[in-house]
Scaffold this active site. Structure first.
Site, PDB file in Angstrom:
ATOM      1  N   TYR A   1       0.817  -1.219   0.000  1.00 40.67           N
ATOM      2  CA  TYR A   1       0.000   0.000   0.000  1.00 40.67           C
ATOM      3  C   TYR A   1       0.850   1.268   0.000  1.00 40.67           C
ATOM      4  CZ  TYR A   1      -4.600   2.167   0.850  1.00 40.67           C
ATOM      5  OH  TYR A   1      -5.784   2.863   0.743  1.00 40.67           O
TER       6      TYR A   1
ATOM      7  N   LYS B   1      -3.758   8.183   3.449  1.00 39.95           N
ATOM      8  CA  LYS B   1      -4.983   7.905   4.204  1.00 39.95           C
ATOM      9  C   LYS B   1      -4.865   8.425   5.644  1.00 39.95           C
ATOM     10  CE  LYS B   1      -7.608   5.743   1.178  1.00 39.95           C
ATOM     11  NZ  LYS B   1      -8.820   6.428   0.638  1.00 39.95           N
TER      12      LYS B   1
END
Length: 255
Positions: free
Chosen positions: A154, A161
């Site tokens: 990720y 995020k």
């Protein structure tokens, strides 16, 4: 029409495919009585095609959240269509390929900057663009992927995020006096367009096969959409700055 969003007017970003969380949010919102308007980038025609599968027609407006001209004209375009807004759904995230897939230590700042701008700062810029239409208050709901952890593959979407989650809290702080709530849904992995763009996504998602207390179906975005619709409704009137997990319970498992 009855439903928990009866009479509400909702702007929804991020409808790219029928598998998109945003598509299921729009579908459920209409079923629950809302009028819905969609934004799209970079291919509004694709979103218009997918929008035909919704229960009712929904207008599509082109919106690049990094383009100040697009943001400046958004309120006028939405006002022509709906008059005002009661809710905004932020379902936008993007990182260049060199910011994903195991390249964390070598990603240049230009790519990190793009990920942060599109995935985190845009929550603020989208909300502010819609603010003139939310004179009676309202609900802003965004989508995150639990930023407490470092996930395989990720990479820079993780810090993006984390920035999104912090941005939501600060928006909640500053917009509360205008009766605007800002919350996030932290979703488990869904096989959407965004997921397919992450190299090795299946390795990341496999965690859910082993650790989720509730059975998790990557092909079913509806539970996440239901969470978004619930936060858009009046059933959470004093909840703001919150992150609601719709992830089968993985977030609370120690091992």
């Amino acid at each position: 029409m009855s439903g928990i969003l009866a009479g509400k007017r909702i702007l929804i970003t991020g409808v790219l495919m029928e598998s998109s969380i945003a598509f299921h949010t729009a579908k459920l919102a209409q079923e629950q009585g809302a009028e819905v308007i969609l934004t799209a980038f970079p291919r509004p025609t694709l979103t218009e095609r997918i929008a035909r599968k919704l229960p009712k027609p929904a207008k599509v407006i082109e919106l690049d959240v990094t383009n100040s001209e697009h943001l400046d004209r958004l309120a006028d375009l939405v006002r022509e269509e709906l008059g005002s807004l009661d809710g905004v759904v932020h379902s936008i995230g993007f990182a260049p390929q060199d910011a994903l897939g195991g390249n964390f230590l070598n990603t240049p700042f230009e790519s990190v900057s793009t990920a942060m701008h599109v995935s985190a700062f845009s929550l603020k810029s989208l909300t502010m663009a819609c603010l003139p239409l939310m004179q009676e208050g309202g609900s802003v709901v965004g989508l995150t992927f639990d930023a407490q952890f470092a996930w395989p593959q990720y990479d820079w979407m993780g810090p993006a995020k984390a920035a999104l989650e912090a941005t939501s809290r600060y928006l909640a702080r500053d917009l509360g006096k205008q009766n605007i709530r800002c919350n996030l849904i932290s979703a488990g992995p869904i096989g959407s367009m965004a997921a397919k763009s992450i190299p090795g996504f299946s390795e990341l998602a496999d965690v859910w096969n082993h650790r989720s207390p509730l059975e998790w179906n990557m092909a079913d975005p509806e539970p996440t959409g239901r969470g978004v619709v619930a936060l858009l409704s009046d059933w959470f009137p004093k909840t703001t700055g919150e992150i609601v997990h719709v992830d089968g319970g993985v977030h609370m498992m120690g091992a």
